[in-house]
Design a protein around this motif. Structure first.
Motif, mmCIF file in Angstrom:
data_model
loop_
_atom_site.group_PDB
_atom_site.id
_atom_site.type_symbol
_atom_site.label_atom_id
_atom_site.label_comp_id
_atom_site.label_asym_id
_atom_site.label_seq_id
_atom_site.Cartn_x
_atom_site.Cartn_y
_atom_site.Cartn_z
ATOM 1 N N THR A 227 0.791 -1.232 0.000
ATOM 2 C CA THR A 227 0.000 0.000 0.000
ATOM 3 C C THR A 227 0.824 1.283 0.000
ATOM 4 O OG1 THR A 227 -0.099 -0.249 2.385
ATOM 5 C CG2 THR A 227 -2.057 -0.961 1.148
ATOM 6 N N TYR A 228 2.109 1.194 0.355
ATOM 7 C CA TYR A 228 2.877 2.440 0.553
ATOM 8 C C TYR A 228 2.811 3.346 -0.675
ATOM 9 C CZ TYR A 228 6.443 5.774 1.770
ATOM 10 O OH TYR A 228 7.087 6.961 2.042
ATOM 11 N N ALA A 229 3.141 2.796 -1.836
ATOM 12 C CA ALA A 229 3.264 3.642 -3.024
ATOM 13 C C ALA A 229 1.924 4.274 -3.391
ATOM 14 C CB ALA A 229 3.815 2.823 -4.186
ATOM 15 N N ARG A 242 5.477 6.038 9.813
ATOM 16 C CA ARG A 242 5.470 6.777 11.105
ATOM 17 C C ARG A 242 6.747 6.506 11.901
ATOM 18 N NH1 ARG A 242 -0.594 8.171 12.655
ATOM 19 N NH2 ARG A 242 -1.364 8.030 10.540
ATOM 20 N N LEU A 243 7.823 6.385 11.175
ATOM 21 C CA LEU A 243 9.112 6.157 11.848
ATOM 22 C C LEU A 243 9.864 7.461 12.114
ATOM 23 C CD1 LEU A 243 10.296 2.954 9.949
ATOM 24 C CD2 LEU A 243 10.007 3.149 12.427
ATOM 25 N N SER A 244 9.312 8.593 11.640
ATOM 26 C CA SER A 244 10.108 9.831 11.683
ATOM 27 C C SER A 244 10.620 10.203 13.079
ATOM 28 C CB SER A 244 9.350 10.991 11.043
ATOM 29 O OG SER A 244 8.050 11.092 11.550
ATOM 30 N N ARG A 269 10.221 4.302 -4.039
ATOM 31 C CA ARG A 269 9.571 5.504 -3.507
ATOM 32 C C ARG A 269 9.906 5.697 -2.019
ATOM 33 N NH1 ARG A 269 7.645 10.091 -5.082
ATOM 34 N NH2 ARG A 269 8.355 10.776 -3.070
ATOM 35 N N PHE A 270 9.930 4.593 -1.281
ATOM 36 C CA PHE A 270 10.205 4.670 0.155
ATOM 37 C C PHE A 270 11.673 5.039 0.409
ATOM 38 C CE2 PHE A 270 11.325 2.502 4.217
ATOM 39 C CZ PHE A 270 10.570 3.321 5.056
ATOM 40 N N LEU A 271 12.575 4.431 -0.384
ATOM 41 C CA LEU A 271 13.992 4.757 -0.220
ATOM 42 C C LEU A 271 14.223 6.227 -0.538
ATOM 43 C CD1 LEU A 271 15.622 1.617 -1.898
ATOM 44 C CD2 LEU A 271 15.057 1.963 0.513
ATOM 45 N N GLU A 273 12.200 8.637 0.048
ATOM 46 C CA GLU A 273 11.791 9.461 1.200
ATOM 47 C C GLU A 273 12.933 9.547 2.213
ATOM 48 O OE1 GLU A 273 9.242 11.281 1.022
ATOM 49 O OE2 GLU A 273 8.494 10.259 -0.763
ATOM 50 N N LEU A 274 13.593 8.408 2.421
ATOM 51 C CA LEU A 274 14.755 8.430 3.330
ATOM 52 C C LEU A 274 15.841 9.360 2.786
ATOM 53 C CD1 LEU A 274 15.317 4.678 4.238
ATOM 54 C CD2 LEU A 274 14.509 6.486 5.766
ATOM 55 N N ALA A 275 15.957 9.361 1.456
ATOM 56 C CA ALA A 275 16.980 10.218 0.840
ATOM 57 C C ALA A 275 16.596 11.698 0.970
ATOM 58 C CB ALA A 275 17.161 9.834 -0.623
ATOM 59 N N TRP A 276 15.298 12.000 1.011
ATOM 60 C CA TRP A 276 14.880 13.395 1.244
ATOM 61 C C TRP A 276 15.450 13.887 2.582
ATOM 62 C CZ3 TRP A 276 13.036 17.490 -1.207
ATOM 63 C CH2 TRP A 276 12.325 17.327 -2.393
ATOM 64 N N ARG A 277 15.451 12.991 3.537
ATOM 65 C CA ARG A 277 15.971 13.369 4.860
ATOM 66 C C ARG A 277 17.470 13.692 4.746
ATOM 67 N NH1 ARG A 277 17.902 9.922 9.008
ATOM 68 N NH2 ARG A 277 17.725 10.838 11.103
ATOM 69 N N GLY A 335 1.543 15.290 18.284
ATOM 70 C CA GLY A 335 2.918 15.694 18.013
ATOM 71 C C GLY A 335 3.387 15.263 16.632
ATOM 72 N N TRP A 336 2.478 14.875 15.793
ATOM 73 C CA TRP A 336 2.839 14.376 14.465
ATOM 74 C C TRP A 336 1.728 14.778 13.501
ATOM 75 C CZ3 TRP A 336 1.049 10.900 10.709
ATOM 76 C CH2 TRP A 336 1.995 10.363 9.832
ATOM 77 N N MET A 337 2.050 14.897 12.231
ATOM 78 C CA MET A 337 1.011 15.151 11.226
ATOM 79 C C MET A 337 1.401 14.441 9.948
ATOM 80 S SD MET A 337 -0.260 18.735 9.501
ATOM 81 C CE MET A 337 0.053 19.742 10.908
ATOM 82 N N HIS A 338 0.387 13.963 9.263
ATOM 83 C CA HIS A 338 0.616 13.268 7.996
ATOM 84 C C HIS A 338 1.290 14.206 6.991
ATOM 85 C CE1 HIS A 338 -0.411 11.502 4.113
ATOM 86 N NE2 HIS A 338 -0.436 10.349 4.760
ATOM 87 N N ASN A 339 2.215 13.653 6.170
ATOM 88 C CA ASN A 339 3.001 14.496 5.269
ATOM 89 C C ASN A 339 2.151 15.312 4.306
ATOM 90 O OD1 ASN A 339 5.528 15.381 3.998
ATOM 91 N ND2 ASN A 339 4.776 14.188 2.271
ATOM 92 N N VAL A 345 -1.262 22.444 5.188
ATOM 93 C CA VAL A 345 -1.333 23.481 6.233
ATOM 94 C C VAL A 345 -0.215 24.518 6.047
ATOM 95 C CG1 VAL A 345 -2.425 21.904 7.890
ATOM 96 C CG2 VAL A 345 0.038 22.312 8.049
ATOM 97 N N ALA A 346 0.947 24.053 5.567
ATOM 98 C CA ALA A 346 2.056 24.996 5.356
ATOM 99 C C ALA A 346 1.691 25.969 4.242
ATOM 100 C CB ALA A 346 3.330 24.220 5.009
ATOM 101 N N SER A 347 1.164 25.421 3.154
ATOM 102 C CA SER A 347 0.766 26.275 2.041
ATOM 103 C C SER A 347 -0.320 27.259 2.484
ATOM 104 C CB SER A 347 0.269 25.375 0.905
ATOM 105 O OG SER A 347 -0.343 26.127 -0.078
ATOM 106 N N PRO A 377 12.907 23.105 8.298
ATOM 107 C CA PRO A 377 13.049 24.289 7.451
ATOM 108 C C PRO A 377 13.099 23.957 5.965
ATOM 109 C CG PRO A 377 15.049 23.925 8.744
ATOM 110 C CD PRO A 377 14.012 22.977 9.259
ATOM 111 N N MET A 378 13.725 22.821 5.593
ATOM 112 C CA MET A 378 13.757 22.518 4.164
ATOM 113 C C MET A 378 12.341 22.359 3.617
ATOM 114 S SD MET A 378 14.986 19.204 2.023
ATOM 115 C CE MET A 378 13.563 18.296 2.620
ATOM 116 N N ASN A 379 11.505 21.623 4.351
ATOM 117 C CA ASN A 379 10.144 21.408 3.862
ATOM 118 C C ASN A 379 9.320 22.699 3.894
ATOM 119 O OD1 ASN A 379 9.489 18.482 3.135
ATOM 120 N ND2 ASN A 379 10.728 18.257 4.969
ATOM 121 N N TRP A 380 9.530 23.514 4.910
ATOM 122 C CA TRP A 380 8.814 24.807 4.931
ATOM 123 C C TRP A 380 9.226 25.657 3.745
ATOM 124 C CZ3 TRP A 380 4.612 26.813 7.058
ATOM 125 C CH2 TRP A 380 4.020 26.115 8.113
#
Ligand SMILES: Cc1cc2nc3c(=O)[nH]c(=O)nc-3n(C[C@H](O)[C@H](O)[C@H](O)COP(=O)(O)OP(=O)(O)OC[C@H]3O[C@@H](n4cnc5c(N)ncnc54)[C@H](O)[C@@H]3O)c2cc1C
Length: 468
Positions: A227-229, A242-244, A269-271, A273-277, A335-339, A345-347, A377-380
Motif C-alpha cells: 500500500t505504501y506507493a 510513522r518512523l520519523s 519511492r520509500f527509499l 523518502e529516506l533520501a529526502w531526509r 505531536g505528528w502530522m501526515h506528510n 497546512v504549510a501552504s 526548514p527545508m520542507n517549509w
C-alpha cells in the motif's frame, strides 16, 4: 589493573544497535560510562522534549538489562564533560556526530578542549545514510535539486554501509558518587510540561525507544509493502511508516531501514523518502541558517502580513477549512502530522494567510515530536517557494480540492474535527456551503480572494509577475 573508563556521550542516538560510538567503546575493552547531558542550548522544542524524556528512560532500561545504566546530567555540555572526565579519570570520550551548526560548533570546541588535556576524543557518523558532505555534484558542489541529489547518490554511493549489530556484552564503569558540583538528574529530568500537562495525546500515540522502533518497522515491512506507493498520500489510510520520530532520536538508523526495506523489495519511492531526509541535512550543512534565511533572497522583499490572530487560529485548527484544521489538531494532539496534510497546512499559512513561513516553522519546531533542524526548514521553504528546490510560489494549493482528493470520504476530518462528523462525504469539505455545524468557525479567508492577495503580494515582490 583498573582501566580508565571510556565515556560514551549519547545525544540524538538513543540505541544500542548500529551505534558506531558504542561499538568503538566496546572495542577499546575498557569499562564504559554512558552519559546524557541536558544542555539548555541544545534542547529541542516542547513536544520533542517529551520524547527525549522517554528516550532517556528507554535507553536506560536497555542498558540496565545489560548491567549498566545511563547517567543524566544537566548543564553546559563542555563544562559537564570536563568535570565527569576529571572525576572518573576517563581517558577517552566518544560520540556520534550531529550536524546542525550549533551542535558542530559545540562539539568542535569540546573536542579541542579535551584533546588539549590529553583526552582521546573520537566522533563517528550519525544516523544518516551518508555523511552530509558526501553526496556532491561532479564539480564538488551542493546539489540544489532533490532528483539530481538522488541520482548522484545512486551513482556514487548506491548503498549505505551495512548496519552493525548491538554489542553483546558491555563492561560498565561504576559512578558511585557524582562529580562535585554536578547533580545527576534522577527521576525528573525537567523536560515535561506540568501546568498543564498536555502530553496525554502523545502518550496515547507513541512508545519511544529502540525496541518499539524495530517492532514498528517490522510491522510496516509486513503490512506496508502493497500500500505504501499508492496510499501514502491519504491521511486516513495509515500507510506510511510513522518512523520519523524514531529516526529523529536515533532509535533506528536510516541505514538499518534502507537495508531492511531493500531486502524486502520495498518500492524505491520509500527509499527516496529516506533520501529526502539526507538531502535536508546536506542542505543544512551548506546553509546552516536555513531556518531563518530565505534560500531565494528575492523573498526577503515579500510583504508578509503581521497577523497574530490569524496565526493563532491556524495553530488551534480553527481556520474553517476542514482539512487544515484536522491537520493542526492532529499535530497538537499527537505531536505528528501526515506528510500530505503538512504540505496543505504549510501552504495555507504562507499563501492563504500570507504569514511568513518562519512563524509556521517555529510552531512545528515546538509541537512536532519528529522535529529536526534540517527537515523542518527545508520542507517549509519547499512549500513556501523560498527554497532552492521548491514548489513555485504561484502554485497555490486549494485546500478544498486537496481535501476532496486525499480524504474523499472525510474519514480523517471526522476523526480530528468531530464538530463536522455529522456532515455528508460531500459537504464535509465545504461546510460553509450548507450549514456550518455549531462550534465550527466560518472560513477565515475566502479561497479566491486569498489566492489573488497571495499572487499580488508575490508580484509586488518583483519576482517575474504574470508567469503563471
Ligand atoms: C512543512 C513540513 C515540515 C516537516 N517537518 C519535518 C520534521 O521536522 N522532521 C521530519 O522528520 N520530517 C518533516 N517533514 C517531512 C515529512 O512530513 C515527515 O518526515 C513524514 O510525514 C514522516 O512520516 P513517516 O515516518 O510515516 O514517513 P514515511 O513516508 O514512512 O517516510 C520514511 C522516512 O523518510 C523521511 N522523510 C519522508 N518524507 C520526508 C521529507 N519530505 N523530508 C525529510 N524527510 C522525509 C522521514 O524520516 C520518514 O520517517 C516535514 C514536512 C513538511 C511538509
Amino acid at each position: 589493573m583498573i582501566h580508565a573508563p571510556t565515556i560514551v556521550w549519547f545525544r540524538d542516538d538513543f540505541r544500542l544497535a548500529d551505534n558506531p560510538a558504542l561499538l568503538e567503546a566496546e572495542k577499546l575493552h575498557k569499562p564504559i560510562l554512558c552519559v546524557v547531558i541536558l544542555d539548555e542550548a541544545h534542547l529541542p522544542g516542547a513536544a520533542a522534549r517529551w520524547w527525549l524524556d522517554r528516550a532517556i528512560r528507554s535507553l536506560d532500561g536497555d542498558l540496565r538489562r545489560m548491567g549498566g545504566s545511563l547517567h543524566v546530567f544537566r548543564g553546559p555540555a563542555g563544562q559537564v564533560l570536563t568535570e565527569i572526565v576529571s572525576h572518573t579519570g576517563a581517558d577517552t570520550v566518544v560520540w556520534n556526530r550531529r550536524y546542525d551548526l550549533k551542535g558542530r560548533e559545540t562539539d568542535t570546541a569540546i573536542k579541542a578542549g579535551l584533546r588539549a588535556e590529553g583526552i582521546a576524543v573520537h566522533s563517528f557518523p550519525g544516523g544518516l545514510l551518508h555523511e552530509p558532505w558526501r553526496i556532491r555534484t561532479r564539480a564538488g558542489g551542493q546539489y540544489k535539486i532533490f532528483t539530481a541529489f538522488w541520482r548522484g547518490m545512486r551513482e556514487t554511493h548506491p548503498t549505505p554501509f551495512p548496519p552493525a549489530p548491538a554489542p553483546e556484552k558491555l563492561a560498565f564503569a561504576p559512578l558511585a558518587s557524582p562529580p562535585a558540583g554536578l547533580l545527576p538528574q534522577q527521576g525528573d529530568y525537567g523536560l515535561l510540561p506540568t501546568r498543564p500537562d498536555w502530553t496525554g495525546g502523545l502518550q496515547e500515540m507513541w512508545t519511544p525507544g529502540e525496541g518499539e522502533a524495530h517492532d514498528r518497522f517490522a510491522h510496516f515491512m509486513r503490512d506496508g509493502l502493497d500500500t505504501y506507493a499508492t496510499a501514502r498520500d491519504f491521511p486516513a489510510e495509515n500507510a506510511s511508516s510513522r518512523l520519523s520520530p524514531f529516526l529523529r532520536f536515533g532509535h533506528v538508523t536510516a541505514a538499518q531501514i534502507w537495508h531492511g526495506a531493500t531486502e524486502k523489495g520495498f518500492p524505491e519511492r520509500f527509499l527516496m523518502e529516506l533520501a529526502w531526509r539526507d538531502f535536508a541535512w546536506s542542505l543544512l550543512f551548506s546553509a546552516p541558517d536555513m531556518a531563518t534565511r530565505n534560500l531565494r533572497p528575492e523573498f526577503d522583499a515579500m510583504p508578509w502580513r503581521d497577523d497574530p490572530a490569524g496565526l493563532a487560529r491556524w495553530q488551534q485548527g480553527q481556520t474553517g477549512y476542514p482539512l487544515v484544521d484536522a491537520g493542526m489538531r492532529e499535530l497538537w494532539h499527537t505531536g505528528w502530522m501526515h506528510n500530505r496534510v503538512r504540505m496543505v497546512v504549510a501552504s495555507f499559512l504562507v499563501k492563504h494567510l500570507l504569514i511568513d513561513w518562519r512563524q509556521g516553522e517555529q510552531w512545528f519546531a515546538d509541537t512536532l515530536v519528529d522535529h529536526d533542524p534540517a527537515s523542518n526548514p527545508m520542507n517549509w521553504q519547499w512549500n513556501a517557494g523560498t527554497g532552492v528546490d521548491a514548489a513555485p510560489y504561484f502554485r497555490i494549493m486549494n485546500p478544498v480540492l486537496q481535501s476532496r482528493k486525499f480524504d474523499p470520504h472525510g474519514a480523517y476530518i471526522r476523526r480530528w474535527v468531530p464538530e463536522l462528523a455529522c456532515l455528508s462525504d460531500k459537504a464535509i469539505h465545504t461546510p460553509w456551503e450548507t450549514e456550518i455545524p455549531r462550534g465550527y468557525p466560518a472560513p477565515i479567508v475566502d479561497h479566491r480572494l486569498a489566492r489573488e492577495r497571495a499572487l499580488h503580494a508575490w508580484k509586488t515582490m518583483g519576482s517575474g509577475a504574470g508567469q503563471e
